[in-house]
Design a protein around this motif. Structure first.
Motif, PDB file in Angstrom:
ATOM      1  N   GLY A  13       0.793  -1.210   0.000  1.00  8.87           N
ATOM      2  CA  GLY A  13       0.000   0.000   0.000  1.00  8.87           C
ATOM      3  C   GLY A  13       0.829   1.265   0.000  1.00  8.87           C
ATOM      4  O   GLY A  13       2.063   1.259  -0.040  1.00  8.87           O
ATOM      5  N   GLU A  14       0.110   2.397   0.077  1.00 10.11           N
ATOM      6  CA  GLU A  14       0.764   3.697   0.079  1.00 10.11           C
ATOM      7  C   GLU A  14       1.473   3.958   1.410  1.00 10.11           C
ATOM      8  O   GLU A  14       2.427   4.721   1.473  1.00 10.11           O
ATOM      9  CB  GLU A  14      -0.267   4.796  -0.188  1.00 10.11           C
ATOM     10  N   THR A  15       0.995   3.347   2.480  1.00  9.75           N
ATOM     11  CA  THR A  15       1.623   3.526   3.799  1.00  9.75           C
ATOM     12  C   THR A  15       1.971   2.152   4.365  1.00  9.75           C
ATOM     13  O   THR A  15       1.340   1.676   5.309  1.00  9.75           O
ATOM     14  CB  THR A  15       0.681   4.276   4.757  1.00  9.75           C
ATOM     15  N   PRO A  16       2.979   1.482   3.797  1.00 10.16           N
ATOM     16  CA  PRO A  16       3.339   0.147   4.278  1.00 10.16           C
ATOM     17  C   PRO A  16       3.967   0.223   5.668  1.00 10.16           C
ATOM     18  O   PRO A  16       4.389   1.294   6.135  1.00 10.16           O
ATOM     19  CB  PRO A  16       4.348  -0.339   3.239  1.00 10.16           C
ATOM     20  N   ARG A  17       4.030  -0.908   6.335  1.00  9.16           N
ATOM     21  CA  ARG A  17       4.663  -0.978   7.655  1.00  9.16           C
ATOM     22  C   ARG A  17       6.172  -1.054   7.442  1.00  9.16           C
ATOM     23  O   ARG A  17       6.672  -2.024   6.867  1.00  9.16           O
ATOM     24  CB  ARG A  17       4.140  -2.197   8.408  1.00  9.16           C
ATOM     25  N   THR A  18       6.893  -0.027   7.880  1.00  8.00           N
ATOM     26  CA  THR A  18       8.323   0.064   7.630  1.00  8.00           C
ATOM     27  C   THR A  18       9.108   0.149   8.935  1.00  8.00           C
ATOM     28  O   THR A  18       8.589   0.584   9.964  1.00  8.00           O
ATOM     29  CB  THR A  18       8.662   1.296   6.765  1.00  8.00           C
ATOM     30  N   VAL A  19      10.380  -0.237   8.857  1.00  5.96           N
ATOM     31  CA  VAL A  19      11.306  -0.158   9.984  1.00  5.96           C
ATOM     32  C   VAL A  19      12.619   0.393   9.450  1.00  5.96           C
ATOM     33  O   VAL A  19      13.138  -0.076   8.430  1.00  5.96           O
ATOM     34  CB  VAL A  19      11.539  -1.544  10.627  1.00  5.96           C
ATOM     35  N   ALA A  20      13.158   1.406  10.129  1.00  3.03           N
ATOM     36  CA  ALA A  20      14.456   1.969   9.737  1.00  3.03           C
ATOM     37  C   ALA A  20      15.564   0.993  10.111  1.00  3.03           C
ATOM     38  O   ALA A  20      15.700   0.606  11.277  1.00  3.03           O
ATOM     39  CB  ALA A  20      14.664   3.312  10.418  1.00  3.03           C
ATOM     40  N   VAL A  21      16.370   0.593   9.120  1.00  2.06           N
ATOM     41  CA  VAL A  21      17.429  -0.403   9.326  1.00  2.06           C
ATOM     42  C   VAL A  21      18.658   0.029   8.533  1.00  2.06           C
ATOM     43  O   VAL A  21      18.568   0.881   7.644  1.00  2.06           O
ATOM     44  CB  VAL A  21      16.968  -1.807   8.877  1.00  2.06           C
ATOM     45  N   PRO A  22      19.808  -0.553   8.784  1.00  2.00           N
ATOM     46  CA  PRO A  22      20.995  -0.217   7.986  1.00  2.00           C
ATOM     47  C   PRO A  22      20.920  -0.838   6.594  1.00  2.00           C
ATOM     48  O   PRO A  22      20.270  -1.869   6.402  1.00  2.00           O
ATOM     49  CB  PRO A  22      22.147  -0.822   8.801  1.00  2.00           C
ATOM     50  N   PRO A  23      21.547  -0.233   5.602  1.00  2.00           N
ATOM     51  CA  PRO A  23      21.624  -0.870   4.281  1.00  2.00           C
ATOM     52  C   PRO A  23      22.607  -2.034   4.293  1.00  2.00           C
ATOM     53  O   PRO A  23      23.503  -2.116   5.140  1.00  2.00           O
ATOM     54  CB  PRO A  23      22.114   0.270   3.378  1.00  2.00           C
ATOM     55  N   GLY A  24      22.418  -2.943   3.354  1.00  2.00           N
ATOM     56  CA  GLY A  24      23.300  -4.103   3.264  1.00  2.00           C
ATOM     57  C   GLY A  24      22.516  -5.349   2.909  1.00  2.00           C
ATOM     58  O   GLY A  24      21.350  -5.275   2.489  1.00  2.00           O
ATOM     59  N   GLU A  25      23.166  -6.502   3.052  1.00  2.00           N
ATOM     60  CA  GLU A  25      22.526  -7.793   2.802  1.00  2.00           C
ATOM     61  C   GLU A  25      22.422  -8.545   4.128  1.00  2.00           C
ATOM     62  O   GLU A  25      23.426  -8.679   4.847  1.00  2.00           O
ATOM     63  CB  GLU A  25      23.311  -8.609   1.781  1.00  2.00           C
ATOM     64  N   PHE A  26      21.222  -9.059   4.414  1.00  2.00           N
ATOM     65  CA  PHE A  26      20.966  -9.634   5.733  1.00  2.00           C
ATOM     66  C   PHE A  26      20.193 -10.946   5.592  1.00  2.00           C
ATOM     67  O   PHE A  26      19.309 -11.076   4.733  1.00  2.00           O
ATOM     68  CB  PHE A  26      20.174  -8.650   6.587  1.00  2.00           C
ATOM     69  N   PRO A  27      20.502 -11.937   6.453  1.00  2.00           N
ATOM     70  CA  PRO A  27      19.861 -13.258   6.336  1.00  2.00           C
ATOM     71  C   PRO A  27      18.403 -13.239   6.798  1.00  2.00           C
ATOM     72  O   PRO A  27      18.057 -12.595   7.792  1.00  2.00           O
ATOM     73  CB  PRO A  27      20.716 -14.140   7.251  1.00  2.00           C
ATOM     74  N   VAL A  28      17.592 -13.973   6.073  1.00  2.00           N
ATOM     75  CA  VAL A  28      16.185 -14.178   6.431  1.00  2.00           C
ATOM     76  C   VAL A  28      16.023 -15.628   6.869  1.00  2.00           C
ATOM     77  O   VAL A  28      16.512 -16.543   6.202  1.00  2.00           O
ATOM     78  CB  VAL A  28      15.249 -13.873   5.245  1.00  2.00           C
ATOM     79  N   THR A  29      15.344 -15.812   7.996  1.00  2.49           N
ATOM     80  CA  THR A  29      15.156 -17.141   8.569  1.00  2.49           C
ATOM     81  C   THR A  29      13.683 -17.395   8.772  1.00  2.49           C
ATOM     82  O   THR A  29      12.945 -16.506   9.226  1.00  2.49           O
ATOM     83  CB  THR A  29      15.876 -17.251   9.931  1.00  2.49           C
ATOM     84  N   LEU A  30      13.245 -18.601   8.426  1.00  4.95           N
ATOM     85  CA  LEU A  30      11.855 -19.003   8.676  1.00  4.95           C
ATOM     86  C   LEU A  30      11.814 -19.971   9.851  1.00  4.95           C
ATOM     87  O   LEU A  30      12.711 -20.809  10.014  1.00  4.95           O
ATOM     88  CB  LEU A  30      11.244 -19.690   7.448  1.00  4.95           C
ATOM     89  N   SER A  31      10.781 -19.847  10.648  1.00  2.00           N
ATOM     90  CA  SER A  31      10.480 -20.831  11.683  1.00  2.00           C
ATOM     91  C   SER A  31       9.356 -21.715  11.151  1.00  2.00           C
ATOM     92  O   SER A  31       8.234 -21.240  10.940  1.00  2.00           O
ATOM     93  CB  SER A  31      10.042 -20.135  12.974  1.00  2.00           C
ATOM     94  N   LEU A  32       9.663 -22.992  10.926  1.00  3.31           N
ATOM     95  CA  LEU A  32       8.652 -23.939  10.453  1.00  3.31           C
ATOM     96  C   LEU A  32       8.114 -24.730  11.640  1.00  3.31           C
ATOM     97  O   LEU A  32       8.878 -25.199  12.493  1.00  3.31           O
ATOM     98  CB  LEU A  32       9.236 -24.899   9.429  1.00  3.31           C
ATOM     99  N   LEU A  33       6.816 -24.879  11.677  1.00  6.25           N
ATOM    100  CA  LEU A  33       6.168 -25.664  12.730  1.00  6.25           C
ATOM    101  C   LEU A  33       5.576 -26.913  12.092  1.00  6.25           C
ATOM    102  O   LEU A  33       4.635 -26.828  11.292  1.00  6.25           O
ATOM    103  CB  LEU A  33       5.076 -24.835  13.408  1.00  6.25           C
ATOM    104  N   ARG A  34       6.142 -28.071  12.448  1.00  5.80           N
ATOM    105  CA  ARG A  34       5.671 -29.343  11.897  1.00  5.80           C
ATOM    106  C   ARG A  34       4.760 -29.999  12.928  1.00  5.80           C
ATOM    107  O   ARG A  34       5.190 -30.339  14.029  1.00  5.80           O
ATOM    108  CB  ARG A  34       6.846 -30.247  11.555  1.00  5.80           C
ATOM    109  N   THR A  35       3.472 -30.163  12.567  1.00  6.58           N
ATOM    110  CA  THR A  35       2.468 -30.759  13.453  1.00  6.58           C
ATOM    111  C   THR A  35       1.813 -31.922  12.727  1.00  6.58           C
ATOM    112  O   THR A  35       2.042 -32.130  11.522  1.00  6.58           O
ATOM    113  CB  THR A  35       1.391 -29.718  13.819  1.00  6.58           C
ATOM    114  N   PRO A  36       0.952 -32.686  13.425  1.00  2.00           N
ATOM    115  CA  PRO A  36       0.259 -33.785  12.748  1.00  2.00           C
ATOM    116  C   PRO A  36      -0.584 -33.338  11.555  1.00  2.00           C
ATOM    117  O   PRO A  36      -0.850 -34.133  10.646  1.00  2.00           O
ATOM    118  CB  PRO A  36      -0.627 -34.362  13.863  1.00  2.00           C
TER     119      PRO A  36
END
Length: 402
Positions: free
Chosen positions: A251-274
């Motif tokens: 959207g026009e007003t997305p949820r943003t966070v001020a952070v440093p520039p660069g390349e940063f790792p993204v990690t997912l938490s997977l939940l394995r259930t029945p």
């Protein structure tokens, strides 16, 4: 019923709920702050443990009042809007008749009468009869006379008879005279009694965020489960502004966070259930330092003081997908977005939309178990720097939320 006192309680908007208490109560303090901010909330006026009226405060100075009869059935709805006199005009008044309690429970009214009033006192009254299946708008007189159009009466009346003062917060006696339309007569003096609701712990708290990314066994409402942490790639930030959004609805007003520039790792938490495997959370890490504290990611116009128990401001998801991206990153056209992002996510937990270096990329992932609103947390280090940003899909959080 003649009443000389009203119990007052506050909550979220009523919606389709037809019970006798707020489905989502809130404290007077939160309601008062919402009133001052022009936000919506609801006020329930009761007597002898029976609901008499539900008052909804809408944006743009609009109000709606539901009236209940002696059976605690919701039988009437009055919509108010600002009038040039500075008062409120009851511009639409809708009444219903039901043939039985069962019909009322399924909201199958037999007769609906709507009175509409213009700003200068022109009145229109329209009566409709709902057929046996509730699908037709056959007028009530059609049972005998057979006309196909809905009967309408029009006449003029002093507009003053449809006006009431605009209530200040807590001045709910303003609406007490309207209760007489359902047979509830106010005494000469009506005392308002606030039904106390504890402020509680307030908005949603970031409890257990670290555990979302701690591999191992855990218990869930679906039974035993296993948390698995997986790498989702490197996110390239060039503008110093991280966006958390549904990639199909940036959207026009997305949820943003001020952070440093660069390349940063993204990690997912997977939940394995029945029942299967879902993405419980996603994190982008800026500093390899454990966060000292967590805070909710807010837009400039969002105020934690306006939130009730366990509530939060979050990222809205309407495609079953969320993403991390740079604020300058644009998405390709809709048909290509389906081909490159949404279709691959049918069989994968995450997908990257690369950008030509040094342009920023986009990393998207499945959003928990589907559409909704989800909290975004900022983890800060001892010196206040942003160490990581987490979107929590509420599959393992200790706190609930709305």
């Amino acid at each position: 019923m003649i009443f000389d006192g009203l119990d007052v309680s506050y909550g979220e908007m009523w919606g389709s709920h037809r019970g006798m208490t707020h489905p989502d109560p809130m404290s007077r303090g939160v309601a008062e702050r919402r009133h001052a901010a022009g936000m919506e909330y609801a006020v329930l006026l009761s007597a002898r443990e029976r609901p008499l009226a539900l008052v909804e405060r809408w944006p743009r100075r609009m109000w709606r009042v539901y009236l209940f009869d002696d059976r605690s059935w919701r039988m009437q709805m009055i919509d108010f809007k600002p009038h040039s006199t500075g008062m409120l005009l009851a511009h639409r008044n809708t009444r219903w008749q039901f043939s039985s309690e069962r019909e009322h429970s399924f909201w199958k009214w037999e007769v609906q009468e709507t009175t509409t009033v213009s700003a200068d006192g022109q009145v229109e009254v329209k009566s409709e009869f709902a057929g046996p299946r509730g699908a037709s708008a056959e007028p009530l007189p059609a049972r005998t006379s057979g006309p196909s159009s809905v009967p309408v009466r029009r006449f003029s009346a002093p507009v003053e008879t449809f006006l009431c003062p605009v209530p200040e917060f807590g001045d709910w006696q303003v609406f007490a005279p309207f209760l007489a339309q359902q047979g509830h007569e106010p005494a000469a003096t009506v005392v308002l009694n606030d039904v106390s609701v504890d402020e509680g712990s307030g908005p949603l708290r970031p409890t257990g965020i670290e555990q979302l990314f701690t591999p191992g066994a855990c218990d869930t409402s679906d039974g035993p489960a296993v948390v698995e942490s997986v790498d989702a790639g490197l996110l390239r930030i060039t503008s110093g502004q991280l966006v958390v959004s549904d990639p199909g609805w940036i959207g026009e007003t997305p949820r943003t966070v001020a952070v440093p520039p660069g390349e940063f790792p993204v990690t997912l938490s997977l939940l394995r259930t029945p029942r299967g495997t879902d993405v419980a959370a996603a994190k982008v890490t800026f500093l390899d330092v454990p966060p000292r504290e967590w805070e909710m990611a807010l837009r400039p116009d969002e105020d934690l003081g306006l939130l009730g128990e366990g509530q939060f401001y979050g990222v809205g998801v309407d495609t079953g997908t969320a993403a991390f991206l740079d604020a300058t990153r644009t998405v390709i056209e809709e048909d290509q977005l389906d081909e490159d992002l949404f279709i691959p996510l049918d069989s994968h937990f995450t997908v990257e939309l690369p950008g030509t270096e040094p342009e920023p990329n986009l990393i998207a992932f499945r959003a928990g178990r589907g559409d909704g609103s989800y909290p975004v947390w900022i983890g800060r280090t001892d010196d206040g720097q942003v160490g990581c940003v987490v979107v929590d899909f509420q599959l393992l959080s200790a706190d609930g939320g709305e």
